[in-house]
Design a protein around this motif. Sequence first.
Motif, PDB file in Angstrom:
ATOM      1  N   GLU A 172      12.525 -10.579 -10.117  1.00 41.47           N
ATOM      2  CA  GLU A 172      11.473  -9.562 -10.179  1.00 41.47           C
ATOM      3  C   GLU A 172      11.869  -8.381  -9.300  1.00 41.47           C
ATOM      4  N   LEU A 173      11.841  -7.192  -9.865  1.00 42.11           N
ATOM      5  CA  LEU A 173      12.095  -5.993  -9.072  1.00 42.11           C
ATOM      6  C   LEU A 173      10.884  -5.745  -8.177  1.00 42.11           C
ATOM      7  N   VAL A 174      11.102  -5.783  -6.871  1.00 40.78           N
ATOM      8  CA  VAL A 174      10.010  -5.593  -5.913  1.00 40.78           C
ATOM      9  C   VAL A 174       9.915  -4.139  -5.479  1.00 40.78           C
ATOM     10  N   VAL A 175      11.060  -3.559  -5.116  1.00 35.54           N
ATOM     11  CA  VAL A 175      11.080  -2.164  -4.660  1.00 35.54           C
ATOM     12  C   VAL A 175      12.318  -1.484  -5.247  1.00 35.54           C
ATOM     13  N   GLY A 212      10.078   5.009   9.848  1.00 42.34           N
ATOM     14  CA  GLY A 212      10.849   5.608   8.761  1.00 42.34           C
ATOM     15  C   GLY A 212      10.010   6.048   7.583  1.00 42.34           C
ATOM     16  N   GLY A 213       8.883   5.378   7.355  1.00 41.42           N
ATOM     17  CA  GLY A 213       7.977   5.791   6.297  1.00 41.42           C
ATOM     18  C   GLY A 213       8.314   5.286   4.909  1.00 41.42           C
ATOM     19  N   TYR A 214       9.318   4.426   4.785  1.00 36.87           N
ATOM     20  CA  TYR A 214       9.666   3.860   3.482  1.00 36.87           C
ATOM     21  C   TYR A 214       8.981   2.505   3.302  1.00 36.87           C
ATOM     22  N   ARG A 215       8.818   2.113   2.058  1.00 34.83           N
ATOM     23  CA  ARG A 215       8.191   0.821   1.818  1.00 34.83           C
ATOM     24  C   ARG A 215       9.098  -0.319   2.268  1.00 34.83           C
ATOM     25  N   CYS A 216      10.400  -0.153   2.105  1.00 36.00           N
ATOM     26  CA  CYS A 216      11.355  -1.195   2.483  1.00 36.00           C
ATOM     27  C   CYS A 216      12.486  -0.567   3.291  1.00 36.00           C
ATOM     28  N   THR A 217      12.819  -1.178   4.416  1.00 36.44           N
ATOM     29  CA  THR A 217      13.941  -0.722   5.238  1.00 36.44           C
ATOM     30  C   THR A 217      14.921  -1.867   5.414  1.00 36.44           C
ATOM     31  N   MET A 261       6.651  -7.763   6.163  1.00 32.46           N
ATOM     32  CA  MET A 261       7.325  -9.029   5.903  1.00 32.46           C
ATOM     33  C   MET A 261       8.791  -8.913   6.277  1.00 32.46           C
ATOM     34  N   ILE A 262       9.296  -9.928   6.986  1.00 30.06           N
ATOM     35  CA  ILE A 262      10.708  -9.991   7.353  1.00 30.06           C
ATOM     36  C   ILE A 262      11.247 -11.342   6.893  1.00 30.06           C
ATOM     37  N   ILE A 263      12.375 -11.317   6.208  1.00 29.54           N
ATOM     38  CA  ILE A 263      13.010 -12.537   5.720  1.00 29.54           C
ATOM     39  C   ILE A 263      14.245 -12.830   6.562  1.00 29.54           C
ATOM     40  N   HIS A 264      14.441 -14.100   6.926  1.00 25.75           N
ATOM     41  CA  HIS A 264      15.655 -14.476   7.647  1.00 25.75           C
ATOM     42  C   HIS A 264      16.873 -14.101   6.815  1.00 25.75           C
ATOM     43  N   ASP A 277       6.903  -3.336   3.638  1.00 30.60           N
ATOM     44  CA  ASP A 277       5.532  -2.930   3.969  1.00 30.60           C
ATOM     45  C   ASP A 277       5.221  -3.158   5.446  1.00 30.60           C
ATOM     46  N   PRO A 278       5.925  -2.458   6.335  1.00 28.30           N
ATOM     47  CA  PRO A 278       5.746  -2.693   7.778  1.00 28.30           C
ATOM     48  C   PRO A 278       4.356  -2.309   8.269  1.00 28.30           C
TER      49      PRO A 278
END
Length: 267
Positions: free
Chosen positions: A59-62, A89-94, A1-4, A108-109
């Motif tokens: 809400e805490l997402v990551v 990178g292997g992280y849940r969020c970048t 997911m990518i947010i503007h 979650d790429p």
Amino acid sequence: MIIHCKGVGVASTRPCGDKVYFLSQYLLRVASNPPGYDLVKVVPDPKGTGLMRSIQSEELVVPSEQVYCYPEKVQIHDHALLVRLAAEGGYRCTVFTGLDEHLTFVLDPDPDELLTIHVYDIIPPRPSLSACIIELEACGLFGDLSVRFVHHIEDISTWDADVFPCRAAGFHRTLDADRMEGGEKVAGCITGAALYHECCDQEMTQLNTCPVDQVSEEPFIARCCRIERTGIAIHHGRFGAVVHWGASPADIAYSIQALVKEWRDRE
């Protein structure tokens, strides 16, 4: 997911207390243990007024230990690039910083969620279609389409031919500059074959160079010098778009946008 980037805020100071910008969907909230950002989903009060609104819910997402800040500035409108870098990178969020200092993130790429478009072109000379797509992609033009490109470039200089299409590609014997004698192996398309037979009444062996006739995957985009073949259609059992040999960047971009729409409408 990518947010503007307009939906992503950075919560490092509180000039308006606990209020957030009315367009905010997520906050990158500065964390200290470990240092970095927590990714927090927020809902501004829909009944509020003004640019800054009270938070209706969060809400805490990551948490910060699963958030990575990419160290270099990137073109944040090039979504395929962001997804690829985030997956590597292997992280849940970048978190990414844009060339203009705006921030966004990839959560979650999954590169497999991108639609793969196959690009067919030839060299030499410059593979105009392929090169143009790379340039347009780099400036983020296709970001909203969620696509990636696989380039299939055929090098006709490696072919066992006596004659090649034109001098512009650096060949020594070409259809556009030399007299044909008959019996040659000619690397060229149907237009080249027609030119050969108009200038020489002998037979020859054609080695077909047309990118459209190299297509084996779909959806695809290829270029061709025959105007009647341009547009979106089925070629060799594969769905794709054909642009003219001299198509402009605008023509190519429009064709890709139309191709993606029609492909997804078919699914």
